[in-house]
Design an enzyme around this catalytic site. Structure first.
Site, PDB file in Angstrom:
ATOM      1  N   ASN A 207      50.846  66.656  63.508  1.00  0.00           N
ATOM      2  CA  ASN A 207      51.861  67.544  62.939  1.00  0.00           C
ATOM      3  C   ASN A 207      51.261  68.292  61.756  1.00  0.00           C
ATOM      4  O   ASN A 207      50.111  68.083  61.402  1.00  0.00           O
ATOM      5  CB  ASN A 207      53.108  66.738  62.539  1.00  0.00           C
ATOM      6  CG  ASN A 207      52.771  65.689  61.501  1.00  0.00           C
ATOM      7  OD1 ASN A 207      52.390  65.997  60.382  1.00  0.00           O
ATOM      8  ND2 ASN A 207      52.876  64.415  61.890  1.00  0.00           N
ATOM      9  N   ARG A 208      52.061  69.150  61.154  1.00  0.00           N
ATOM     10  CA  ARG A 208      51.530  70.072  60.144  1.00  0.00           C
ATOM     11  C   ARG A 208      51.603  69.566  58.712  1.00  0.00           C
ATOM     12  O   ARG A 208      51.460  70.340  57.778  1.00  0.00           O
ATOM     13  CB  ARG A 208      52.301  71.390  60.203  1.00  0.00           C
ATOM     14  CG  ARG A 208      52.093  72.165  61.470  1.00  0.00           C
ATOM     15  CD  ARG A 208      52.817  73.484  61.364  1.00  0.00           C
ATOM     16  NE  ARG A 208      52.940  74.137  62.648  1.00  0.00           N
ATOM     17  CZ  ARG A 208      51.960  74.855  63.186  1.00  0.00           C
ATOM     18  NH1 ARG A 208      50.827  75.002  62.551  1.00  0.00           N
ATOM     19  NH2 ARG A 208      52.146  75.412  64.358  1.00  0.00           N
TER      20      ARG A 208
END
Ligand code: CTP
Length: 401
Positions: A207-208
């Site tokens: 994820n970011r």
């Protein structure tokens, strides 16, 4: 605090701020000794620095009186921490390469104490490949850094990364390395960043998360004197001064590293842990010439926050989770406290533009109340949370088991 700090002042316009740093270090109760390079003396005088520390300032490696009186070896050893501020490109280069042709560099070569550098230079000098190489080398050698910050330069109209950190920031980073403050002796864990979950040897799910909020919290806890372990998924961030960083990749590794940090006084779970992982990570790289698309079935990852929150002798005194919500923030966060068994939830209201930004808007939810904090920088959120943690841990112990 009866800690001894040796402040090495390098030759840069930021040297005037080091006079303020002397004052701020002394306010914490530290004993401060000062070494100045020849170039530093062009910016501030040994008399001014000496008046602030209340003793002579050391300047010369080859001065017989100075060298036989205290000497560079004693200067290097009779302290608990060396702070280099401003750390010029030249001083960094010397330290990175083991040069020792003046008192400041000889002290840096002779010491076995922790060293904190506060670089200050023109942005192009900072960005120069040689300086970046020296910076990386010094970090690998175990030196800590605070700054440089971004902002206006002394040269008119110049902006960029290269401003020395403010004296308060340098003082806080120094305290973190000296392990002193209201959280002294307390053991803290912070998880941060994303986890990455292998599909095969070259591919993963992730994820970011940038890790910024978690790293800021680890730094703030260390600044209050806590003994901090930062269990981090892959990020681009450097370990804050005084923080022990354990790098991990998957949620399962993050759980193992978190449990290895027990016993703990406080655990703050800021990591964006992947909820699922590929049930089977392939040993060999998946080939696309195989018939059809590969099917990736998922398995649920362990919940690190819930695991550490389980009642029992080993449970940290205070367990804090994070939550990202867009609506009914308090209600959802309370449900999360109940579900996971943690004590507090820091709920991010992510309905605006908080994700990935430098600022955060949070609601701190405790069992007995909720507090909405104004929108503020992630560093400020971290300091405020660290102060809340210090207050909670110093109040009378509560038992849960
Ligand atoms: N967390 C964890 N281990 C996991 C998942 C989450 O430790 N496997 C922690 C995170 O670090 C964070 C909190 O749990 O402190 C977030 O809980 P989570 O259930 O993931 O909530 P949200 O991300 O807010 O999502 P949702 O509202 O969908 O539950």
């Amino acid at each position: 605090m009866s800690k001894r700090v040796l402040l090495v002042i390098g030759g840069g316009i930021a040297a005037y701020k080091s006079l303020d740093l002397i004052r701020r270090l002394k306010e914490t109760g530290a004993a401060v000794r000062v070494v100045m390079t020849e170039a530093a003396q062009r910016f501030v005088t040994p008399l001014a620095a000496g008046a602030l520390v209340g003793e002579r300032v050391f300047t010369d490696l080859f001065d017989q009186t100075q060298e036989f009186d205290v000497g560079h070896i004693r200067l290097a050893r009779e302290c608990d921490l060396i702070v280099v501020a401003p750390a010029t490109a030249d001083l960094m280069a010397k330290a990175a390469n083991g040069l020792a042709n003046d008192l400041a560099s000889a002290v840096l070569l002779a010491t076995d104490k922790p060293v904190l550098m506060a670089p200050a230079m023109n942005p192009r000098m900072w960005a120069n490949a040689a300086t970046q190489r020296n910076f990386a080398r010094l970090q690998a050698d175990g030196l800590s850094f605070v700054g440089p910050n971004e902002g206006e330069m002394a040269e008119r109209g110049e902006r960029g990364v290269g401003r020395m950190a403010e004296p308060e920031e340098i003082r806080d980073a120094a305290l973190a390395l000296l392990n002193d403050g209201p959280l002294k002796g307390k053991r803290a864990l912070v998880t941060a960043g994303p986890t990455i979950e292998a599909i095969d040897p070259v591919r993963f799910l992730s994820n970011r998360s940038s890790g910024r909020q978690g790293y800021a919290i680890a730094a703030a806890l260390a600044e209050l004197g806590a003994d901090v372990t930062l269990v981090s998924g892959p990020t681009n961030l450097a370990a804050p001064p005084g923080v022990k960083r354990v790098g991990v990749e998957s949620a399962r590794e993050m759980l193992a590293a978190s449990e290895a940090a027990l016993p703990l006084d406080v655990a703050v779970m800021v990591a964006a842990v992947a909820d699922w992982r590929p049930a089977q990570a392939a040993d060999e790289k998946l080939k696309k010439d195989k018939a059809g698309l590969p099917a990736i079935s998922l398995a649920e990852n362990p919940d690190i926050l819930a695991t550490l929150s389980k009642p029992g002798k080993k449970r940290p005194k205070l367990v804090i989770g994070f939550a990202a919500e867009t609506e009914n923030v308090e209600e959802h966060a309370r449900a999360k406290i109940a579900r996971k068994g943690c004590d507090w939830i820091v709920a991010n209201d992510v309905s605006g533009d908080v994700m990935g930004g430098a600022e955060n808007q949070v609601l701190l939810i405790k069992t007995d109340g909720a507090e909405a904090w104004p929108r503020m920088a992630k560093d400020a959120v971290a300091r405020k949370l660290a102060a809340e943690i210090a207050a909670a841990l110093s109040s009378k112990p509560r038992r849960r088991s």
